[in-house]
Enzyme design. Structure first.
Site, PDB file in Angstrom:
ATOM      1  N   HIS A 196       1.676   4.762  -2.622  1.00  0.00           N
ATOM      2  CA  HIS A 196       1.796   6.287  -2.314  1.00  0.00           C
ATOM      3  C   HIS A 196       3.555   6.193  -2.857  1.00  0.00           C
ATOM      4  O   HIS A 196       3.348   7.662  -3.580  1.00  0.00           O
ATOM      5  CB  HIS A 196       1.857   7.139  -1.072  1.00  0.00           C
ATOM      6  CG  HIS A 196       0.760   6.330  -1.040  1.00  0.00           C
ATOM      7  ND1 HIS A 196      -0.928   7.498  -1.197  1.00  0.00           N
ATOM      8  CD2 HIS A 196      -0.218   5.742   0.552  1.00  0.00           C
ATOM      9  CE1 HIS A 196      -1.685   6.863  -0.310  1.00  0.00           C
ATOM     10  NE2 HIS A 196      -1.641   6.107   0.365  1.00  0.00           N
ATOM     11  N   HIS A 251       2.865   6.982  -6.978  1.00  0.00           N
ATOM     12  CA  HIS A 251       2.536   8.320  -6.979  1.00  0.00           C
ATOM     13  C   HIS A 251       3.459   9.520  -7.443  1.00  0.00           C
ATOM     14  O   HIS A 251       3.278   9.662  -8.451  1.00  0.00           O
ATOM     15  CB  HIS A 251       1.292   8.710  -6.336  1.00  0.00           C
ATOM     16  CG  HIS A 251       0.477   9.691  -6.836  1.00  0.00           C
ATOM     17  ND1 HIS A 251      -0.811   9.492  -6.098  1.00  0.00           N
ATOM     18  CD2 HIS A 251       0.254   9.737  -7.799  1.00  0.00           C
ATOM     19  CE1 HIS A 251      -1.345  10.292  -6.661  1.00  0.00           C
ATOM     20  NE2 HIS A 251      -1.552  10.886  -7.802  1.00  0.00           N
ATOM     21  N   HIS A 311       0.761  -1.013   0.459  1.00  0.00           N
ATOM     22  CA  HIS A 311       0.339  -0.295   0.018  1.00  0.00           C
ATOM     23  C   HIS A 311       0.753   1.737   0.078  1.00  0.00           C
ATOM     24  O   HIS A 311       0.679   1.996  -0.777  1.00  0.00           O
ATOM     25  CB  HIS A 311      -1.151  -0.266   1.332  1.00  0.00           C
ATOM     26  CG  HIS A 311      -1.827   1.224   1.525  1.00  0.00           C
ATOM     27  ND1 HIS A 311      -2.957   1.028   0.843  1.00  0.00           N
ATOM     28  CD2 HIS A 311      -1.256   2.145   1.569  1.00  0.00           C
ATOM     29  CE1 HIS A 311      -3.541   2.084   1.046  1.00  0.00           C
ATOM     30  NE2 HIS A 311      -2.844   3.212   1.683  1.00  0.00           N
ATOM     31  N   GLU A 312       1.902   1.173   1.163  1.00  0.00           N
ATOM     32  CA  GLU A 312       2.495   2.743   1.315  1.00  0.00           C
ATOM     33  C   GLU A 312       3.296   3.164   0.137  1.00  0.00           C
ATOM     34  O   GLU A 312       3.924   4.053  -0.162  1.00  0.00           O
ATOM     35  CB  GLU A 312       3.211   2.608   2.349  1.00  0.00           C
ATOM     36  CG  GLU A 312       3.316   2.586   3.622  1.00  0.00           C
ATOM     37  CD  GLU A 312       1.973   3.942   3.495  1.00  0.00           C
ATOM     38  OE1 GLU A 312       2.456   5.122   3.055  1.00  0.00           O
ATOM     39  OE2 GLU A 312       0.326   3.895   4.247  1.00  0.00           O
TER      40      GLU A 312
END
Length: 674
Positions: free
Chosen positions: A468, A471, A464-465
């Site tokens: 980021h 991104h 998940h991290e």
């Protein structure tokens, strides 16, 4: 101070901050000079006697504040990932100063007049789409910051912002202190029965580090639930552990939450909104309070019904131990029992297959290469912010350098709970800067010489991290305002949630899920059973999340002037009124340690996770059914969405990928709410 590493751009590759040279005493002078320099740069803009143009106003504003950006990016991470008493003092001083600095810019009448003039003439300026969007977003930001208010209202707004900034810092520091103080100290290994030998050794090592030699310490995670609750066989120890978690910060942070909610309501009214939630959501992709309330209301009843069905199954398992009613501290334990009996899944059996280094390189990095073609090379000669942190250089498929990724994976007493991503250097075509991004996690450190083994949720968090991080790494915009994850709160979690899908994608899972000692792959049937077992736990997970979301919503829909006497009573009433009060399922965060909404920018926006999950579930389905190769789909997702940041409407970016507006069906199916 004349010798300060923040006073000039870093000479290191990608402008990586010169961490080896940075000292605690550098931060405050750098902040002070950075704010002064930016105000001087803005004074030059407003003193210009020529007519305002896009270049002499908007571009000049984008270029301003470089020193402030440098120090703030480093300090924001340092104060969260490795704080000290000195840094806490600096943060307490700087928070209200930054709030005042923001107001000094956004309430500058001369600057706003130039931006407003350009905004009125925007159709005739001949701007490209990204430049036009910059003008519109800056204009909106000034209006939402009070640029149209009268002098008396602006003066009050400055007071509100300064106090809220100071209170938010105090709230976070209180949570950090309360979390450390509430760690459960145990006298014997027998009290830890049910935990693996490695976990017990880790608790002993944690006790040694914290000054409790010969004892065992379970430090708390930031959430209400604690992972050890699923394994501890001693019911009294489970009860003590959960009570320590749920009781954090009541005396210190209850009054702060009341005060902050009241100040936010007053500020919203000053700016023309009926509530703080209305103010926040007006600038998110959701758009209105009604849109958010409608989604949440649709989820509550089926989620609670699902949780009650799960509770009935847990009660049958607990009856064998003479327990007649499932309490909150029993839920995780008997959920694990049900998983083992009904799905033949033991979470402890999974851990040996998830060793951090292998999951990182052969899972997280492998998936990024599979979908986007990027590769990662560790750069041990580059110094990060902490000795635990590691620096990797990222390259495009053709070998072109892209940026740096820093991974800081381990828990420590000086790090706040949870997991997060920061940008040390944000990508920008205007400044020529390339990205330096960082992930922080809180994976417990094992006893010396033992492998770092992760549970299922920790693996998911790592993926998940890193979503980021991608991104930020893939950002390809001109203006700093739009870079990377600088998107609305109810969109920012979408790319990171999408990245979770690679964790169990067959070709990725087979590459990283291998027994740390034997190299044996995780058996396929065990994965299938784990996936089925996860469906069983959706009722609990959805209710605990919705309870926290609706608690946030309750605090921030309180109108101005309504008095709240007691935070705990308010919380109980709010959950009951929302129909989400399930005694055995506490909110994922209770008010007094809910850092997301009282100190981390998610106030009235914790709904963002479920709102983003609508997009996420829809996009995962698109990846699986669009008929393209993985690499082709990844390139489209990167080019049309990840790279665009906030340079265009995020939902437009979603439509550019999926080809239509988002639909809720995939989310409801995933959550078992159909």
């Amino acid at each position: 101070m004349t010798v300060n590493p923040f006073f000039q751009a870093s000479p290191l590759v990608y402008e990586l901050p010169p961490f080896a040279e940075i000292r605690e005493e550098h931060y405050l002078p750098a902040y002070e000079r950075g704010m002064a320099e930016q105000l001087a740069e803005i004074a030059v803009i407003t003193a210009d006697r020529s007519l305002p143009t896009f270049e002499n106003t908007l571009v000049a504003l984008e270029r301003s504040g470089e020193l402030l950006r440098r120090v703030d990016a480093v300090f924001r991470n340092q104060s969260s990932s490795d704080t000290t008493d000195v840094l806490d003092e600096v943060e307490a001083k700087v928070s209200p100063l930054l709030a005042a600095h923001h107001d000094a810019i956004h309430l500058d009448l001369a600057l706003f007049a130039r931006i407003e003039a350009l905004h009125e003439d925007r159709a005739g300026l001949g701007l490209d789409p990204e430049s036009l969007r910059l003008l519109e977003r800056r204009y909106t930001a000034f209006v939402r910051s009070g640029a149209r208010l009268g002098a008396a209202e602006q003066a009050r707004l400055r007071e509100l912002n300064a106090e809220l900034a100071a209170l938010g810092t105090t709230f976070q520091q209180n949570v950090n202190a309360a979390t450390r103080a509430a760690a459960l100290v145990l006298d014997s290994a027998e009290e830890l029965a049910g935990l693996s030998g490695g976990a017990i050794a880790g608790a002993a090592e944690n006790a040694r580090v914290l000054g409790h030699d010969g004892r065992y310490v379970l430090s708390l995670k930031n959430t209400s639930g604690q992972p050890e609750l699923a394994q501890l066989t001693d019911r009294a120890v489970r009860e003590r552990l959960l009570a320590a978690s749920l009781g954090r910060g009541v005396e210190a942070n209850g009054p702060l939450a009341i005060r902050m909610a009241g100040l936010r309501a007053e500020r919203a009214a000053l700016l023309g909104y009926p509530s703080h939630a209305a103010y926040v959501v007006a600038d998110e992709t959701a758009g209105t309070v009604e849109a958010v309330s409608s989604l949440l209301a649709r989820l509550v009843e089926p989620a609670v019904a699902n949780a009650r069905r799960e509770a009935a199954e847990l009660a049958r398992a607990a009856a064998a131990d003479g327990i007649t009613e499932i309490a909150a501290h029993d839920w995780a334990y008997y959920s694990e029992k049900v998983r083992q009996s009904s799905y033949q899944v033991d979470a402890a059996v999974l851990r040996p297959y998830f060793e951090l280094e292998r999951v990182l390189r052969d899972g997280v990095f492998f998936a990024a290469n599979l979908a986007y073609g990027v590769t990662f090379t560790e750069r041990p000669e580059l110094t990060a912010h902490h000795r635990d942190a590691r620096v990797f250089e990222v390259f495009e498929e053709d070998g072109t350098p892209l940026g740096l990724f820093i991974g800081d994976f381990h828990a420590r007493a000086s790090k706040r709970g949870g997991a997060w991503m920061d940008a040390m250097v944000a990508q920008s075509g205007l400044t020529g800067q390339r990205p330096v991004v960082l992930n922080n996690l809180n994976i417990p450190r094992p006893a010396p010489g033992e492998p770092v083994l992760m549970d299922w949720d920790e693996v998911r968090t790592l993926f998940h991290e890193f979503g980021h991080a991608l991104h930020g790494l893939f950002s390809d915009v001109r203006y700093p305002l739009f870079s990377g994850t600088s998107v609305p709160r109810d969109f920012v979690e979408f790319p990171s949630q999408v990245n979770e899908m690679w964790m169990v994608r067959p070709e990725v899972l087979a590459n990283h899920a291998r027994h740390h000692a034997t190299g044996e792959p995780l058996p396929a049937e065990l994965v299938e059973r784990m996936t089925a077992a996860e469906g069983f736990g959706q009722g609990f997970r959805t209710v605990e999340y919705l309870a926290a979301t609706l608690l946030d919503w309750a605090w921030h829909t309180v109108p101005r002037g309504e008095e709240v006497a007691d935070a705990e009573e308010f919380e109980a009433r709010a959950l009951a009124a929302a129909g989400i009060a399930v005694d055995a399922v506490p909110p994922r965060y209770r008010t007094t340690y809910f850092q997301h909404i009282f100190s981390s920018g998610y106030s009235a926006a914790y709904y963002a996770y479920i709102w983003s999950e609508v997009l996420d579930a829809d996009t995962v389905q698109w990846f699986e059914t669009n008929g393209r190769a993985v690499r082709e789909s990844g390139e489209l997702f990167r080019r049309e969405l990840l790279a665009r940041g906030f340079s265009r409407d995020p939902l437009e970016s979603f439509r550019a990928v999926v080809g239509r507006a988002p639909e809720t069906g995939p989310l409801l199916a995933r959550r078992g709410l159909v």
